[in-house]
Design an enzyme around this catalytic site. Structure first.
Site, PDB file in Angstrom:
ATOM      1  N   SER A 141      34.080 -37.885 -24.860  1.00  0.00           N
ATOM      2  CA  SER A 141      35.308 -37.726 -25.459  1.00  0.00           C
ATOM      3  C   SER A 141      36.394 -37.332 -25.816  1.00  0.00           C
ATOM      4  O   SER A 141      37.496 -37.149 -26.048  1.00  0.00           O
ATOM      5  CB  SER A 141      35.842 -39.011 -25.790  1.00  0.00           C
ATOM      6  OG  SER A 141      35.574 -40.384 -24.999  1.00  0.00           O
ATOM      7  N   LYS A 150      42.593 -39.461 -34.879  1.00  0.00           N
ATOM      8  CA  LYS A 150      42.533 -41.023 -33.331  1.00  0.00           C
ATOM      9  C   LYS A 150      42.525 -41.781 -34.365  1.00  0.00           C
ATOM     10  O   LYS A 150      41.946 -42.064 -35.624  1.00  0.00           O
ATOM     11  CB  LYS A 150      40.495 -40.801 -32.833  1.00  0.00           C
ATOM     12  CG  LYS A 150      40.802 -41.276 -32.149  1.00  0.00           C
ATOM     13  CD  LYS A 150      39.357 -40.830 -30.908  1.00  0.00           C
ATOM     14  CE  LYS A 150      38.579 -41.791 -29.779  1.00  0.00           C
ATOM     15  NZ  LYS A 150      38.227 -41.118 -29.314  1.00  0.00           N
ATOM     16  N   SER A 165      37.607 -40.853 -24.270  1.00  0.00           N
ATOM     17  CA  SER A 165      38.641 -41.450 -24.117  1.00  0.00           C
ATOM     18  C   SER A 165      39.674 -40.785 -25.619  1.00  0.00           C
ATOM     19  O   SER A 165      40.872 -41.722 -25.898  1.00  0.00           O
ATOM     20  CB  SER A 165      38.214 -42.981 -25.359  1.00  0.00           C
ATOM     21  OG  SER A 165      37.311 -41.571 -26.676  1.00  0.00           O
TER      22      SER A 165
HETATM   23  N1  GLN Z   1      33.704 -41.928 -20.989  1.00  0.00           N
HETATM   24  C1  GLN Z   1      32.797 -42.292 -21.956  1.00  0.00           C
HETATM   25  C2  GLN Z   1      32.468 -44.127 -22.149  1.00  0.00           C
HETATM   26  O1  GLN Z   1      33.620 -44.335 -22.022  1.00  0.00           O
HETATM   27  C3  GLN Z   1      32.206 -41.460 -23.015  1.00  0.00           C
HETATM   28  C4  GLN Z   1      33.071 -42.151 -24.343  1.00  0.00           C
HETATM   29  C5  GLN Z   1      33.344 -41.309 -25.340  1.00  0.00           C
HETATM   30  O2  GLN Z   1      33.125 -40.178 -25.368  1.00  0.00           O
HETATM   31  N2  GLN Z   1      33.960 -42.014 -26.151  1.00  0.00           N
HETATM   32  O3  GLN Z   1      31.481 -44.571 -22.316  1.00  0.00           O
END
Ligand code: GLN
Length: 486
Positions: free
Chosen positions: A177, A78, A153
């Site tokens: 995410s 990632k 994400s």
């Molecule tokens: N959807 C959550 C956010 O936007 C989690 C993102 C994540 O776990 N990096 O913060």
């Protein structure tokens, strides 16, 4: 050769050891597939010559008699992990083309084990989002349905593993995410205990929550890669100094007698019937295997979203202060003085979601609001963590849905940030508590889109959780389903 795209990490390790395939052949096959499926937009940076050099080095290590189970197995990272040989951008314009002088510890650990890196994966900008629609480099498509989001994400990681562009990918989970995109793409996504994977070289979003993990096809594959990826890192001040362990040691433990807690709050209003059906069928399968379902309650879990969306932006606003146009990243071309340079560089470099988080975070940390919002959120966070701890006195693992619905369509939630934030309803409690948690494929819902089952275990019990997942994957074949055309 192409059929090896469907082999998992464990099987590839065996084939490499038996000299039935070389690391170079595997890398070439994966690079071809990545090229052929470029429309998914899963990869941000691919450098075939660097990948092939790593593959040749792995083959040479084998020829010299080395025998690691990951030696020569491909992986992709990632774009939140910094890498020396590929650009590291966090999918932000502010870091476009940035070359890190060092590798993240996670990247380094896996390279030492001989894994061959295929490149860097698209994600939401600074890992902020639930659909990968916040990337400065465009949306990632869901291989099951190109009109649906791949989750976020870690959308590039989930799409790449689902489309068989890589047998495994790193990912990060701050509020869901890893689990949410894994659920949306029908793969196995695992977040270990907070502090077990090193955060060194992981571009920071919310430091008290950020946890590296993996997207794989199976729990077994995840255990094998965790064996090399996780471990104490003196360079990370919150690294857990736990002894090394074999994460595969509980894979074959039967689930007979295992107590699985079902939080009633995870089956309430908002849960879509197609997801509920698949999740309840998975739980019934566990019962058939001899596990015992117990009703539990996590009354404060529903406060997870408001708590998370105070804590995470607060930490993000502080972490993103380092992008000032001075040390690295984008600098505005024209400016009057230092302050103007910083303002313009940040205004031009950050996309709308990081800007929104900086505003919220700065607000909740400001004098006069700090006690009302930030301190209150920290108190409720503790409450949620304690409830989860208490639940583990009644059960061995907690299970439930990962998301309220299957993958949604592009643009469906982008005009309403709060609707997007609600996608994390069932994943943030585990993040706030720092416990290991994962998503495993358990069927399909509306429009043939995949559904995930969430498993959660107590701190440092990821080996047990992976075993519980593996037993399900021995009895079912949801994790073996491949999207059409891949
Ligand atoms: N959807 C959550 C956010 O936007 C989690 C993102 C994540 O776990 N990096 O913060």
């Amino acid at each position: 050769m192409e059929e090896l795209a469907h082999a998992g990490v464990a099987e590839l390790g065996r084939l490499l050891a038996a000299r039935e395939v070389s690391a170079v052949e595997l890398a070439r096959m994966q690079l071809d597939r990545i090229e052929r499926h470029r429309d998914l937009n899963a990869f941000l940076d691919v450098r075939a010559e660097v990948t092939l050099a790593q593959a040749r080095a792995a083959d040479e290590r084998r020829a010299r008699g080395e025998a690691g189970s990951l030696l020569g197995v491909p992986i992709a990272h990632k774009d939140i992990f910094v890498t020396r040989d590929w650009a590291s951008t966090a999918s932000s314009k502010i870091l476009q083309g940035y070359m890190s002088p060092f590798d993240a510890t996670v990247v380094d650990n896996l390279a030492r084990a001989g894994m061959v890196c295929l490149g860097k994966l698209n994600c939401d900008e600074f890992a902020m989002g639930s659909s990968n629609e916040n990337s400065a480099y465009g949306n990632v498509l869901n291989p099951w349905d190109k009109g649906a989001v791949p989750g976020g994400s870690s959308g590039g990681s989930s799409a790449a593993v689902a489309a068989r562009l890589s047998p495994v990918a790193t990912a990060t989970d701050t509020g869901g995410s890893i689990r949410e995109p894994a659920a949306f793409t029908g793969i196995t996504g695992t977040k270990p205990t907070y502090g077990r994977p090193s955060r060194w070289g992981m571009i920071a979003f919310a430091s008290s929550l950020d946890t590296a993990g993996l997207m794989t096809r199976s729990a077994e594959d995840c255990a094998l890669v965790f064996n090399e990826m996780l471990g104490f890192d003196p360079k990370d001040s919150t690294s857990v100094d736990a002894p090394r362990e074999d994460f595969a040691r509980h894979l074959n433990d039967p689930v007979r007698g295992l107590k699985i807690g079902m939080p009633k709050e995870f089956f309430g209003a908002g849960l879509q019937p197609d997801v509920e059906r698949a999740v309840r069928a998975a739980l019934a399968e566990y019962e058939r295997l001899g596990a015992k379902l117990v009703d539990i309650s996590l009354p404060s879990a529903e406060l997870g979203i408001p708590v998370y969306y105070v804590v995470a932006p607060a930490e993000a606003s502080s972490n993103l202060a380092r992008f000032d146009g001075v040390r690295y990243g984008h600098r505005a071309a024209k400016y009057d003085d230092l302050i103007d340079m910083m303002k313009k560089s940040r205004s031009e470099g950050f996309g709308p979601e990081p800007k929104r988080r900086i505003l919220i975070g700065t607000y909740v940390l400001s004098h006069g609001y700090y006690d009302a919002y930030f301190i209150k959120a920290m108190q409720v966070r503790r409450l949620i963590a304690e409830e989860i701890q208490r639940a583990f006195t009644q059960c061995d693992v907690i299970a439930g849905p990962v998301t309220t619905s299957v993958a949604f369509g592009f643009g469906e939630k982008t005009t309403d940030p709060v609707a997007m934030y609600l996608a994390d309803l069932y994943t943030v409690p585990g993040s706030l508590a720092g416990v290991p948690s994962m998503s495993i494929p358990c069927g399909f819902g509306d429009k043939g889109r995949p559904v995930g089952l969430q498993l959660m275990a107590n701190h440092l019990h990821e080996a047990k959780m992976l075993g519980v997942a593996h037993q399900y994957q021995q009895a079912t074949d949801w994790h073996l389903r491949v999207p059409q055309g891949f």
